[in-house]
Every structure is written in C-alpha cells, then in structure tokens.
Design an enzyme around this catalytic site. Structure first.
Site, PDB file in Angstrom:
ATOM      1  N   LYS A  52       0.843  -1.196   0.000  1.00 24.73           N
ATOM      2  CA  LYS A  52       0.000   0.000   0.000  1.00 24.73           C
ATOM      3  C   LYS A  52       0.881   1.250   0.000  1.00 24.73           C
ATOM      4  O   LYS A  52       2.091   1.173   0.279  1.00 24.73           O
ATOM      5  CB  LYS A  52      -0.913  -0.015   1.235  1.00 24.73           C
ATOM      6  CG  LYS A  52      -0.164   0.018   2.562  1.00 24.73           C
ATOM      7  CD  LYS A  52      -1.079  -0.306   3.735  1.00 24.73           C
ATOM      8  CE  LYS A  52      -0.302  -0.307   5.038  1.00 24.73           C
ATOM      9  NZ  LYS A  52      -1.120  -0.806   6.161  1.00 24.73           N
ATOM     10  N   ARG A 150     -10.664   0.092  14.778  1.00 24.05           N
ATOM     11  CA  ARG A 150     -10.469   0.936  13.604  1.00 24.05           C
ATOM     12  C   ARG A 150     -11.329   0.385  12.472  1.00 24.05           C
ATOM     13  O   ARG A 150     -12.305   0.987  12.072  1.00 24.05           O
ATOM     14  CB  ARG A 150      -8.980   0.895  13.260  1.00 24.05           C
ATOM     15  CG  ARG A 150      -8.498   1.941  12.342  1.00 24.05           C
ATOM     16  CD  ARG A 150      -6.993   1.895  12.155  1.00 24.05           C
ATOM     17  NE  ARG A 150      -6.533   0.667  11.500  1.00 24.05           N
ATOM     18  CZ  ARG A 150      -5.300   0.498  11.006  1.00 24.05           C
ATOM     19  NH1 ARG A 150      -4.415   1.458  11.106  1.00 24.05           N
ATOM     20  NH2 ARG A 150      -4.952  -0.628  10.418  1.00 24.05           N
ATOM     21  N   TYR A 275      14.893  30.919   8.174  1.00 22.15           N
ATOM     22  CA  TYR A 275      13.647  31.624   8.479  1.00 22.15           C
ATOM     23  C   TYR A 275      13.451  31.813   9.986  1.00 22.15           C
ATOM     24  O   TYR A 275      13.799  30.928  10.779  1.00 22.15           O
ATOM     25  CB  TYR A 275      12.451  30.822   7.970  1.00 22.15           C
ATOM     26  CG  TYR A 275      12.189  30.961   6.489  1.00 22.15           C
ATOM     27  CD1 TYR A 275      11.884  32.205   5.923  1.00 22.15           C
ATOM     28  CD2 TYR A 275      12.228  29.842   5.663  1.00 22.15           C
ATOM     29  CE1 TYR A 275      11.629  32.323   4.566  1.00 22.15           C
ATOM     30  CE2 TYR A 275      11.961  29.954   4.304  1.00 22.15           C
ATOM     31  CZ  TYR A 275      11.666  31.195   3.765  1.00 22.15           C
ATOM     32  OH  TYR A 275      11.406  31.315   2.433  1.00 22.15           O
TER      33      TYR A 275
HETATM   34  C1  LIG Z   1      -0.328  -1.754   6.907  1.00 21.65           C
HETATM   35  C2  LIG Z   1      -0.887  -3.054   7.321  1.00 21.65           C
HETATM   36  C3  LIG Z   1      -0.065  -4.182   7.442  1.00 21.65           C
HETATM   37  C4  LIG Z   1       1.440  -4.119   7.352  1.00 21.65           C
HETATM   38  O1  LIG Z   1       1.941  -3.667   8.584  1.00 21.65           O
HETATM   39  P1  LIG Z   1       3.509  -3.437   8.821  1.00 21.65           P
HETATM   40  O2  LIG Z   1       3.606  -2.971  10.222  1.00 21.65           O
HETATM   41  O3  LIG Z   1       3.935  -2.392   7.858  1.00 21.65           O
HETATM   42  O4  LIG Z   1       4.178  -4.736   8.574  1.00 21.65           O
HETATM   43  C5  LIG Z   1      -0.680  -5.407   7.681  1.00 21.65           C
HETATM   44  N1  LIG Z   1      -2.029  -5.485   7.849  1.00 21.65           N
HETATM   45  C6  LIG Z   1      -2.833  -4.417   7.782  1.00 21.65           C
HETATM   46  C7  LIG Z   1      -4.295  -4.577   7.998  1.00 21.65           C
HETATM   47  C8  LIG Z   1      -2.294  -3.164   7.536  1.00 21.65           C
HETATM   48  O5  LIG Z   1      -3.101  -2.087   7.488  1.00 21.65           O
END
Ligand SMILES: *Cc1c(COP(=O)(O)O)cnc(C)c1O
Length: 388
Positions: A52, A150, A275
């Site tokens: 992702k 979530r 800045y």
């Molecule tokens: C992002 C995600 C993962 C991967 O988690 P990592 O900590 O990056 O290995 C796995 N399962 C779900 C549901 C996620 O949202």
C-alpha cells in the site's frame, strides 16, 4: 547499500548527472533480501507483501515485480485504486484491498479480480449481493477487529454471526484476518489478548474457522509461530524498518537519500541562519545548504534536530527546514568534504528512516511514505536497474 565510484561529480551516486540535486537510491535487492528474511522467519507459512501507499513510498511498480520474482504471490493494498494500478503490473497475483467495497464500486473490485476486505456487516451484505448478481464465486477477505478499534467486525458482530452464520455461508472467504496493535513490543500483554480473541472468534463462527487465516504484520512475524497462522502479511520490514523495538534490526536498509551541497558559507557569531532567525550563532562557523526540504517529505520537525552525514562526519541541521532547502553546520567537517558539488547523506545506513523518524517525533513509516517524487529516483538491483 553498494556505492560505485564512476561517472558523475565527486561523491555522486550512480545514475546521477550534473544537474541532479537530490538522489533517492532504492535497492530492490535489499527489498528481496528482506522478503527472504521474513520468509525464513515464517518457516513453511507463505509470506504476502503489503505494498500500500506505493510500497511505502518506494514505488510499487518496481517493488511488486521484484517481490513476485522472489516467489511472492499475494499482495495487499489499502485502496481500490491502488489495487487497480497493481493489477496492471501483476497480472496473476492475488491482490487483497484492505478497504472494503460499497454498492457503487463493488463491480470495480471484481472486474480486476481484486479481493476486498469485508470490514463490517454492511460490507458483507454489499459483497454478498454483488456476488449474487454476478453469479460467480468471487472471493473476499474478512477482517475481525481484535483490539485496534479501527476497521473490522467487532466482537458484537461476531456474537451475531455465531448465532446466525447465514450471511457468511454464501460467501467464499479467501482469508480471515486481524491486525496487531503493539506487536513491536513483544512483551506487551495485548499481543496475547488479541491472539486469544482472534482464535475464539474463529472457533465460534464455522465459516471463519474453515477459512485460511492471517494475523501477523512485520512485527507479528517476529512474535513466533503462534502468530503466523496461514499467511504472513508484512509491510514495513520489507522496506528495512525495524520490526521490534529494543532489539537489533534484522532487516537490510533499502533506501539512501543524498543531496548535493549547493553552497558553503562562513557565518559570524551573532548572525542567524534561516527563516525566523531561529538559529542564532554563538560561535563563528560554516554552513552548507542542501536541496531537500519539507516539500520533499524531509519534515520541518527536523529543524534543529536532524543531521546529515558528509563522509564519516555528522553535520547537524541548524535553523529551520524550509520548503526546498536545509542548512547544516559543517564547521567540524573537513573543507575538502564539505564542498559545493559533493553529496551529503540524509537517509542511509548511518541515519536510517527509523532514526530520522525518531528525530522528527514520528516513525520510519511516515519518513518512507513521504519520500518525494521530486527526488531523482535511482533503482538498483531487482529485475532491472535504471533511473527514472
Ligand atoms: C499496513 C498493514 C499491514 C502491514 O503492517 P507493517 O507494520 O507495515 O508490517 C498489515 N495489515 C494491515 C491490515 C495493515 O493495514
């Protein structure tokens, strides 16, 4: 990560030409090595890859085929659009989309053979009606919330399905999954609690007990075989982030960010840098200016806190990180190294994304996913090497 000395200006990364200001080198062989390391940890359990957010900023179009060449057959993305884009790169892979379907986009999942994750009773219903209208056994994943609060079916939803699993009986489930909350802390009691909830929920609902299960993200892979079930689901560790707090990182670093020194100037005591006149010199010294800033994902929170490396020498960021530039104190760096045209390392083995994140008050995930498209990207290793 290998560095070759060849064409280009002194200290320039491979693939660099005279015009390049900042170079992001992405080592696909390191990603492949991390995949093999995770596979080894999982033993006989298969290992999927979470790609992702454009493979956590590294570029899914290059990372996913590299992983497929290592034998990875299952991929996870967050959004439908990411799944559609990944399908163009991987014609045959199993692709799960973590965000569930709506009535108005369910057809887009099945058109590209993407498997949605059903996160609520409403999404189960939506997908069931879609499957019924298509008359095809379209597979999906089902997500149980064991503590994240979530996404996913709640324990109350599981109670209802235990009483009447009917809504699931008609759905071919490729996977039942849950997501760990604090797996990077192996001693945290919530890990075992979530595991117990996941097992209980599956036992109570026969279609969930029959489906293959996936529980472990990167950190979960390192919690041991109880957490592995039928499929590992790591993201971060593939890209070199440390899976476990307070233990040496077993993963290989995958990215190196280097920026060319644009100018070096002397500043007197009493002068300010950047800045807001936020950095006031107490001593005279030398300041080098580099072309990376918060518009590149080099966070403004690194103002006065970050540091870069020039050769072996650390140079602290002084003054505020601005949109396109940072200023570093090179008073203690030999002048032949801290010279215009030479490159400084902003991210690399000597200053990992995890360490940059800690200095910015965030984590390595955010550092990687914010890596700018403005950097010159240089891919090394993998199926093919080349710049873009
Ligand atoms: C992002 C995600 C993962 C991967 O988690 P990592 O900590 O990056 O290995 C796995 N399962 C779900 C549901 C996620 O949202």
């Amino acid at each position: 990560m290998p560095r070759s000395d060849g064409a280009g200006p002194p200290g320039a990364p491979p693939g660099t030409d005279a015009g390049t200001g900042a170079v992001l080198t992405i080592d696909l062989d390191a990603v492949a090595a991390n995949y093999r390391r995770l596979k080894q940890q999982l033993g006989s359990v298969p290992c999927a890859a979470v790609v992702k957010a454009d493979a956590y900023g590294l570029g899914a179009e290059r990372v996913a085929p590299t992983l497929a060449a290592c034998g990875c057959t299952t991929f996870f993305v967050a959004h439908l659009e990411e799944g559609i884009a990944l399908r163009r790169v991987l014609a045959d892979a199993r692709i799960f989309v973590l965000i569930g379907p709506r009535a108005d986009n369910a057809g887009a999942y099945s058109a590209d053979h993407l498997m949605p994750t059903l996160n609520s009773p409403g999404e189960i219903e939506t997908w069931a009606s879609h499957v019924a209208t298509r008359g095809a056994p379209l597979q999906a994943a089902l997500h149980i919330d064991t503590g994240m609060n979530r996404l996913g079916l709640t324990m109350r939803d599981i109670d209802r399905l235990a009483a009447d699993p009917g809504p699931l009986e008609r759905l071919p489930l490729a996977l039942v999954m849950s997501h760990l909350v604090v797996a990077e802390q192996p001693a945290h009691p919530l890990n075992a609690e979530q595991l117990q909830r996941f097992r209980t929920a599956r036992q109570r609902v026969p279609p969930l007990a029959r489906a293959k299960a996936s529980f472990a993200n990167s950190s979960g892979v390192f919690l041991g075989p109880d957490y592995h079930f039928d499929l590992g689901r790591p993201g971060a560790a593939l890209y070199g982030l440390a899976p476990t707090d307070d233990r040496p990182n077993p993963m290989t670093q995958t990215v190196r960010l280097e920026a060319r020194i644009l100018q070096v100037r002397d500043v007197d005591a009493g002068e300010s840098v950047g800045y807001g006149a936020a950095h006031l010199r107490l001593r005279p010294g030398r300041i080098a200016t580099l072309p990376a800033g918060y518009a590149d994902g080099y966070m403004r929170a690194l103002s006065h806190r970050g540091r870069v490396f020039i050769g072996e020498y650390a140079a602290p960021i002084v003054g505020r990180v601005s949109m396109d530039l940072i200023t570093v104190d090179v008073s203690d760096v030999p002048a032949h190294l801290a010279a215009p045209g030479n490159f400084a390392t902003l991210i690399g083995p000597e200053m990992t994304p995890d360490q940059v994140g800690a200095r910015a008050g965030t984590n390595g995930y955010e550092v990687l996913t914010q890596l700018s498209r403005r950097y010159h990207r240089n891919y090394i290793g993998g199926a093919a090497t080349g710049s873009r």
